[in-house]
Scaffold this active site. Sequence first.
Site, PDB file in Angstrom:
ATOM      1  N   HIS A 239      22.491 120.919 -53.113  1.00 29.25           N
ATOM      2  CA  HIS A 239      21.495 120.066 -54.018  1.00 29.25           C
ATOM      3  C   HIS A 239      20.254 120.544 -53.580  1.00 29.25           C
ATOM      4  O   HIS A 239      19.817 120.776 -52.278  1.00 29.25           O
ATOM      5  CB  HIS A 239      21.526 118.541 -53.554  1.00 29.25           C
ATOM      6  N   CYS A 277      19.941 120.408 -60.305  1.00 30.61           N
ATOM      7  CA  CYS A 277      19.227 119.445 -60.553  1.00 30.61           C
ATOM      8  C   CYS A 277      17.933 119.626 -61.233  1.00 30.61           C
ATOM      9  O   CYS A 277      17.060 120.037 -60.690  1.00 30.61           O
ATOM     10  CB  CYS A 277      19.059 118.687 -59.510  1.00 30.61           C
ATOM     11  N   HIS A 304      22.790 117.656 -62.318  1.00 29.97           N
ATOM     12  CA  HIS A 304      21.940 116.423 -62.563  1.00 29.97           C
ATOM     13  C   HIS A 304      20.933 116.642 -63.370  1.00 29.97           C
ATOM     14  O   HIS A 304      20.243 117.538 -63.410  1.00 29.97           O
ATOM     15  CB  HIS A 304      21.109 116.185 -61.230  1.00 29.97           C
ATOM     16  N   ASP A 362      20.808 111.689 -64.220  1.00 28.36           N
ATOM     17  CA  ASP A 362      20.202 111.460 -62.794  1.00 28.36           C
ATOM     18  C   ASP A 362      18.931 110.541 -62.855  1.00 28.36           C
ATOM     19  O   ASP A 362      18.057 110.412 -63.796  1.00 28.36           O
ATOM     20  CB  ASP A 362      19.618 112.844 -62.266  1.00 28.36           C
ATOM     21  N   HIS A 363      18.878 109.633 -61.805  1.00 24.54           N
ATOM     22  CA  HIS A 363      17.837 108.610 -61.911  1.00 24.54           C
ATOM     23  C   HIS A 363      17.654 107.955 -63.507  1.00 24.54           C
ATOM     24  O   HIS A 363      18.517 108.102 -64.172  1.00 24.54           O
ATOM     25  CB  HIS A 363      16.526 109.345 -61.600  1.00 24.54           C
ATOM     26  N   TYR A 380      18.133 104.223 -59.610  1.00 21.28           N
ATOM     27  CA  TYR A 380      19.500 104.204 -59.886  1.00 21.28           C
ATOM     28  C   TYR A 380      19.816 102.706 -61.074  1.00 21.28           C
ATOM     29  O   TYR A 380      20.892 102.149 -60.689  1.00 21.28           O
ATOM     30  CB  TYR A 380      20.478 104.261 -59.049  1.00 21.28           C
TER      31      TYR A 380
HETATM   32  C1  DNO Z   1      18.408 111.495 -55.311  1.00 22.61           C
HETATM   33  C2  DNO Z   1      19.671 112.252 -54.993  1.00 22.61           C
HETATM   34  C3  DNO Z   1      19.750 113.091 -53.697  1.00 22.61           C
HETATM   35  C4  DNO Z   1      21.049 113.824 -53.540  1.00 22.61           C
HETATM   36  C5  DNO Z   1      21.166 114.417 -52.284  1.00 22.61           C
HETATM   37  C6  DNO Z   1      22.678 115.116 -52.426  1.00 22.61           C
HETATM   38  O1  DNO Z   1      18.637 110.483 -55.844  1.00 22.61           O
HETATM   39  O2  DNO Z   1      19.447 113.325 -56.021  1.00 22.61           O
HETATM   40  O3  DNO Z   1      19.543 112.114 -52.829  1.00 22.61           O
HETATM   41  O4  DNO Z   1      21.989 112.924 -53.693  1.00 22.61           O
HETATM   42  O5  DNO Z   1      20.165 115.088 -51.888  1.00 22.61           O
HETATM   43  O6  DNO Z   1      23.022 115.644 -51.241  1.00 22.61           O
END
Ligand code: DNO
Length: 408
Positions: A239, A277, A304, A362-363, A380
């Site tokens: 990531h 991401c 992501h 994501d988020h 989340y």
């Molecule tokens: C946050 C996430 C990160 C991710 C880690 C992967 O919301 O995108 O914490 O899970 O960095 O190791």
Amino acid sequence: MRETWRWFGPKDIVRIDDIVMAGAAGVVSALHHLPPGVAWGDDAIATRQAEIGRLGSGAPSGLTWDVVESLPVSEAIRQQRGDWRDHIAAWTRSLEALARAGIRIVCYNFMPVLDWTRTDLAWPLHGGGTCMRFDHVDFAVFDLHILARPGAAKEVGAPLRAVAAERFAGMDEAARDRLVQNIVAGLPGGHDRLTLADLRAYLAAYAGIDAARLRAHLIDFLSEVVPVAERLGLRLCCHPDDPPWPLLGLPRVMSTEADYRAVLDAVDLPANGMTFCSGSLGARADNDLPGIAARLGPRIHFVHLRNVQREAAGEGPGGSFHEAAHLGGSSDMVAVVAALMAEEARRRAEGRADAEIPMRPDHGQDITYDLTAGRTQPGYPLVGRLRGLAELRGVAAALAHPAAAQAG
Ligand code: DNO
């Protein structure tokens, strides 16, 4: 892309039933209760798979655990200190157990000490919703005046130092505490909430570790675990740093395309891959997201999708940003999705078994019912992510439809 949803386990405010209703096909999860350095056992993995596999009623959910996020890399491994060799052996044993359970994609990160970092977890939006935000002045306040890191004054430029001093003077005790809590918050379900004393001790431990050395440690780690993953038929995906620049004088080495290129080339096997991401990478204007998706495409094992609004154009890495709606913000999300779908088409033509790339919304911003008491889970929320997934699903459906060309 295969639609997945991050779930923190039974403690998550979102239920498996909600994920099914959101229309996701798979789940992204981790054994958050196990600390870094401890091997994951078959039983614990099977328990989580069973939890994912059933609805509240006990009936099958139809969901599978598709991606591990994250298999945590310990500070010992990052710093190559103490038990780091044992920790790598434990990481490898976890990979073996995951392979036995049929889980093939494993996300991790190599950010020293702090994982994702924000200064505000509930920044107000027009209409009453909230989002997460990184304010570079607040972060400088924390660094210079709260943590009072030796060396910070030398690294932070004079104009920012002046603004930070003024802001700090105007903050009451409660505002200062809130800033500390936000910065060291950690993930829901995680147990990585730090104190200022912990943070200072970690910073001291990194005194002799610069970016070149941290990258060398990452490559050493990958040289051991990637061949194992390759043999087991697993895919590892690092990531990006979030935000993608050094913080508190700590090196960060997975922030740009060049960073990924160096590490992917150093251990040049398909199992050594990337978590693409868009939100993390998109906080820097010099990261060309569709271009990265195209050029590193064959090594992208997990995606992501989220958007950030960069707030001070032209300021370069280090500026403020907030988490926009998935199709809003500074990044061209349609172009990103198109580039990722082109990569999937390329893989299908090649006959690759992993042509379909798992992605998760994501988020999400906290909107409507996310704002009710007890529904907060930073980054989340249920409804905010549901909105994001629905928008992204619409983009993908439109791009895949023959009528898209006609619409011009
Ligand atoms: C946050 C996430 C990160 C991710 C880690 C992967 O919301 O995108 O914490 O899970 O960095 O190791």
